[in-house]
Scaffold this active site. Structure first.
Site, PDB file in Angstrom:
ATOM      1  N   SER A  62       0.574  -1.038   0.449  1.00 11.17           N
ATOM      2  CA  SER A  62      -0.459   0.231  -0.082  1.00 11.17           C
ATOM      3  C   SER A  62       0.758   1.371   0.652  1.00 11.17           C
ATOM      4  CB  SER A  62      -0.611  -0.025   1.136  1.00 11.17           C
ATOM      5  OG  SER A  62      -1.626  -1.438   0.926  1.00 11.17           O
ATOM      6  N   LYS A  65       0.622   3.987  -2.577  1.00 15.33           N
ATOM      7  CA  LYS A  65      -0.940   4.609  -2.499  1.00 15.33           C
ATOM      8  C   LYS A  65      -1.099   6.424  -2.524  1.00 15.33           C
ATOM      9  CE  LYS A  65      -4.242   1.867  -0.577  1.00 15.33           C
ATOM     10  NZ  LYS A  65      -4.343   0.332  -0.106  1.00 15.33           N
ATOM     11  N   SER A 117      -5.969   3.220   4.643  1.00 12.82           N
ATOM     12  CA  SER A 117      -5.586   2.759   2.857  1.00 12.82           C
ATOM     13  C   SER A 117      -6.481   1.612   2.909  1.00 12.82           C
ATOM     14  CB  SER A 117      -4.045   1.706   3.868  1.00 12.82           C
ATOM     15  OG  SER A 117      -3.658   1.835   2.637  1.00 12.82           O
TER      16      SER A 117
END
Length: 399
Positions: A62, A65, A117
């Site tokens: 993640s 992101k 997230s």
């Protein structure tokens, strides 16, 4: 520096060891790190200060992101409507849990993306910005190349371990640090990015106003060290625990990236590595102002004439450094700074003031980091028949 004699015909190359007054402590580089791949970067220059397998391509979960967020900020508008599609709602945890067809403002969903997230939010945002996750991945890879990433291939907007015809979703610690540096230093939306990623809690509603959502920031490092600026965690079974973060101390800003930093039961390894890297940067590196020579002596101009010059005299012009006369660099006690200077041993008339006649190259640990032209300080005309005749006539009159 001595005058450069008029009879010398070739170019001269020499090195000047610039005096540095770095006040940083002599500190050894971090020893054993848990992360398989790690870098410490100077956010101002993009220079990598510490590297452990920093160019190894690995899954990054993640931490992806951060690029999804900055692209959404740059390409979208806060009030833009985002609708959760069937593809978005079927994403695995961690997810926002919105229903198919439920719609939101993009600005609100970026808190869901970065604080919690949420994987479904990442897909919904990607589809709103580019029409599909594949089109958004193309935009991600184009932006990564623009930033200077050399080994990044992103397939998913959420960092899940997707693959396409060109390969798996991967990057390097060095490239990941470059992406965060862009987000906080270079993007026109850097302030908005920092505002979102530094927010502790956020509550928002869907556009129908019938359902509210609350998000809490899971970047625990924001409260672990003074100056912690921003960051993003990540985890998948393939990637392990990952982290990318930034810390600011006065004029200094450092970025770190950690990949494959432990697996379950080792969740805190990334915080130990982060503290070690930031502490090394703070202790070992300080800003130093380097002042360059402004004058590199004089050079003879063959067949040149200056006002008041006698027929047997040689025209000479000063060689001056053009551009900035000083530079601030983040340096440690181990860094070596040199100025490599290339000068002409003579010039041929005519010469124009300000004309480039040489160059000064600044080297940091043997690598070129800046180039400044060295220019002629005067205009020199070329001797011609009328000037020679006039000088001979003047000498005759003096007899």
């Amino acid at each position: 520096m001595k005058k450069i004699k008029k009879y010398l015909l070739f170019w001269l190359l020499f090195l000047v060891i610039l005096p540095c007054f770095v006040r940083a402590e002599e500190m050894e580089e971090p020893g054993t790190l848990y992360a398989r791949s790690a870098v410490l970067m100077d956010a101002d220059s993009g220079r990598i200060l510490f590297d452990k397998n920093g160019e190894e391509k690995l899954a990054n979960a993640s931490t992806t992101k951060i690029l999804t967020c900055i692209l959404a900020l740059e390409k979208g508008e806060p009030e833009q409507e985002v609708v959760f599609s069937e593809e978005a709602v079927k994403q695995p945890e961690v997810h926002l849990g919105a229903a198919e067809g439920e719609n939101f403002h993009l600005g609100d969903l970026l808190y869901s993306l970065m604080l919690e997230s949420h994987n479904d939010t990442a897909v919904a945002v990607a589809e709103a910005i580019s029409g599909s996750t594949a089109a958004f991945a193309k935009a991600m890879n184009e932006k990564a190349k623009e930033i200077g990433c050399r080994e990044t291939h992103f397939v998913s907007p959420n960092g899940l371990d997707w693959e396409d015809a060109e390969g798996a979703h991967e990057t390097t610690a060095a490239d990941l640090a470059r992406i965060l540096r862009y987000c906080i230093q270079e993007s026109p939306k850097r302030e908005e990015f920092l505002k979102i990623t530094r927010t502790g809690e956020k509550t928002f509603f869907n556009l129908a106003g019938n359902r509210s959502y609350s998000c809490v920031n899971h970047n625990a490092f924001l409260s672990m060290m003074d100056g912690a600026l921003t960051g993003k965690t990540g985890f998948t079974g393939k990637a392990g625990y990952c982290y990318v973060g930034a810390l600011k101390d006065g004029e200094r800003t450092f970025v770190i990236a950690l990949l494959a930093c432990g697996w379950p039961n080792n969740k805190t390894y990334k915080w130990s590595d982060a503290r070690a890297l930031f502490s090394y940067g703070l202790s070992a590196y300080q800003y130093d102002t380097l002042t360059f020579p402004e004058n590199f002596g004089e050079v003879a101009v063959e067949e040149g004439i200056l006002p008041g010059q006698g027929i047997d005299e040689t025209a000479e012009v000063p060689l001056l450094l053009s551009g900035e006369k000083s530079l601030q660099l983040l340096l440690s006690g181990k860094d070596e700074v040199k100025l490599q200077v290339t000068l002409p041993r003579s010039l041929a008339a005519p010469v124009a003031a300000g004309e480039e006649e040489g160059k000064a190259v600044l080297l940091l640990n043997g690598e070129e980091i800046a180039v400044c032209p060295i220019t002629a300080g005067k205009t020199v005309k070329k001797k011609d028949f009328s000037w020679c005749f006039l000088k001979i006539f003047e000498q005759y009159l003096e007899l």
